[in-house]
Every structure is written in structure tokens, then in C-alpha cells.
Write a protein that holds these residues in place. Structure first.
Motif, mmCIF file in Angstrom:
data_model
loop_
_atom_site.group_PDB
_atom_site.id
_atom_site.type_symbol
_atom_site.label_atom_id
_atom_site.label_comp_id
_atom_site.label_asym_id
_atom_site.label_seq_id
_atom_site.Cartn_x
_atom_site.Cartn_y
_atom_site.Cartn_z
ATOM 1 N N MET A 97 0.846 -1.187 0.000
ATOM 2 C CA MET A 97 0.000 0.000 0.000
ATOM 3 C C MET A 97 0.879 1.232 0.000
ATOM 4 O O MET A 97 1.931 1.244 0.643
ATOM 5 C CB MET A 97 -0.896 -0.017 1.223
ATOM 6 N N GLU B 12 -6.053 -1.135 -6.445
ATOM 7 C CA GLU B 12 -7.194 -0.385 -5.928
ATOM 8 C C GLU B 12 -6.770 1.044 -5.601
ATOM 9 O O GLU B 12 -5.693 1.261 -5.042
ATOM 10 C CB GLU B 12 -7.723 -1.038 -4.652
ATOM 11 N N LEU C 20 -7.756 3.953 -3.199
ATOM 12 C CA LEU C 20 -8.485 4.118 -1.944
ATOM 13 C C LEU C 20 -8.552 5.590 -1.576
ATOM 14 O O LEU C 20 -7.617 6.351 -1.824
ATOM 15 C CB LEU C 20 -7.785 3.367 -0.814
ATOM 16 N N ASN C 21 -9.664 5.986 -0.978
ATOM 17 C CA ASN C 21 -9.806 7.309 -0.401
ATOM 18 C C ASN C 21 -10.213 7.109 1.044
ATOM 19 O O ASN C 21 -11.362 6.802 1.329
ATOM 20 C CB ASN C 21 -10.837 8.135 -1.157
ATOM 21 N N ASN D 68 -9.730 1.713 3.669
ATOM 22 C CA ASN D 68 -10.593 0.668 3.095
ATOM 23 C C ASN D 68 -11.824 1.192 2.365
ATOM 24 O O ASN D 68 -12.850 0.527 2.304
ATOM 25 C CB ASN D 68 -11.010 -0.347 4.167
ATOM 26 N N ASN D 69 -11.744 2.394 1.808
ATOM 27 C CA ASN D 69 -12.825 2.944 1.007
ATOM 28 C C ASN D 69 -12.373 2.927 -0.455
ATOM 29 O O ASN D 69 -11.730 3.855 -0.932
ATOM 30 C CB ASN D 69 -13.161 4.364 1.462
ATOM 31 N N VAL D 70 -12.716 1.842 -1.169
ATOM 32 C CA VAL D 70 -12.246 1.646 -2.541
ATOM 33 C C VAL D 70 -13.049 2.527 -3.496
ATOM 34 O O VAL D 70 -14.272 2.443 -3.548
ATOM 35 C CB VAL D 70 -12.368 0.164 -2.949
ATOM 36 N N LYS D 71 -12.353 3.381 -4.262
ATOM 37 C CA LYS D 71 -12.990 4.239 -5.258
ATOM 38 C C LYS D 71 -12.943 3.618 -6.654
ATOM 39 O O LYS D 71 -13.873 3.741 -7.432
ATOM 40 C CB LYS D 71 -12.327 5.625 -5.286
ATOM 41 N N GLU E 100 -11.080 0.025 -8.842
ATOM 42 C CA GLU E 100 -10.246 -1.160 -8.758
ATOM 43 C C GLU E 100 -10.181 -1.837 -10.122
ATOM 44 O O GLU E 100 -11.131 -1.783 -10.897
ATOM 45 C CB GLU E 100 -10.738 -2.135 -7.689
ATOM 46 N N ASN F 207 -5.720 9.953 -0.362
ATOM 47 C CA ASN F 207 -5.697 8.894 -1.373
ATOM 48 C C ASN F 207 -4.489 7.986 -1.190
ATOM 49 O O ASN F 207 -3.435 8.405 -0.725
ATOM 50 C CB ASN F 207 -5.654 9.487 -2.782
ATOM 51 N N SER F 208 -4.659 6.743 -1.594
ATOM 52 C CA SER F 208 -3.561 5.782 -1.610
ATOM 53 C C SER F 208 -3.903 4.693 -2.621
ATOM 54 O O SER F 208 -5.045 4.576 -3.058
ATOM 55 C CB SER F 208 -3.329 5.184 -0.223
ATOM 56 N N ARG G 97 -3.414 0.426 -3.423
ATOM 57 C CA ARG G 97 -3.110 -0.862 -2.806
ATOM 58 C C ARG G 97 -2.958 -1.876 -3.932
ATOM 59 O O ARG G 97 -3.830 -2.004 -4.778
ATOM 60 C CB ARG G 97 -4.231 -1.262 -1.854
#
Length: 125
Positions: free
Chosen positions: A30, A56, A58-59, A62-65, A67, A91-92, A94
Motif C-alpha cells: 500500500m 485499488e 483508496l480514499n 478501506n474505502n475503494v474508489k 479497482e 488517497n492511496s 493498494r
């Protein structure tokens, strides 16, 4: 065969000039990045072995925007290159290598559009 037009057509070759991150089979990596980064380019590839992975955006935790799940029998010839629009902070990305230990992958990340920040390098943790 590339269906992209310039400048994205050359981006997968340019991004490999930077060192990539090695991900063993079954591992998860991540990477959070700065809020000034508005677009992030990601390339996932292997050394000719199968590529079976999920990426994925993420924002927050564990909030997937967005994938993408990818499978290729040859991750060198058929790699995955994506550009994520990443407005705002928190944002990140994974990366999940869904293959077994025998099938590692390498991913490369580069900020292609940066807002007001001077430094376009992503933060590594």
C-alpha cells in the motif's frame, strides 16, 4: 500494440526508468501519496511469468474508489498501465498480488499531474 496516443503512448516506457517495487506472490503493498498529486500513473508487470493482481485506488481507510483486476499469461508482453485521477487528500493505492509465491510482480508509480506542490515524488511508507 498500444491504443494510446501521445504522451500516454510512451509513458509505460518512461515510467520504468524509475526503480520499481517488488511484490511477492500473495503479498499486499500500500502506498499513500500527497494530496497535491492530481493524476497518478501505475505500471504492473512481471519478467515473463503470469500476472494476476488487483490494484485499488483508496480514499481513506478501506474505502475503494476504483479497482482493476488483471490476469495475463505473460506479464512482460501484456502488462497493466493505468492512470488514476486523484483529486483531494487521503488517497492511496493498494496492490494485491493474487498469484502464488512463484509469480512475483513489479510495479512502478509516477505522479503525472501535480497541483501546487513542488515535489512530484509520491510518499513511501
Amino acid at each position: 500494440c498500444s491504443y494510446a496516443i501521445a504522451p500516454l503512448a510512451d509513458a509505460p516506457l518512461d515510467i520504468t526508468a524509475d526503480p520499481g517495487t517488488y511484490v511477492e506472490g500473495g503479498a499486499v503493498k500500500m502506498m499513500p501519496f500527497k494530496p497535491e498529486i492530481e493524476q497518478l500513473q501505475v505500471l504492473m508487470k512481471t519478467d515473463g511469468k503470469q500476472l494476476k493482481a488487483k490494484i485499488e485506488l483508496l480514499n481513506g481507510p478501506n474505502n475503494v474508489k476504483q479497482e482493476f483486476e488483471v490476469y495475463s499469461s505473460n506479464g512482460d508482453q501484456c502488462s497493466l498501465f493505468v492512470c488514476f485521477q486523484t483529486p483531494g487528500g487521503g488517497n492511496s493505492i493498494r496492490i494485491r498480488n493474487l498469484s502464488t509465491l512463484e509469480y512475483p510482480l513489479t510495479y512502478h508509480v509516477r505522479a503525472s499531474e501535480v497541483g501546487s506542490a513542488q515535489d512530484s515524488q509520491p510518499m513511501w511508507t
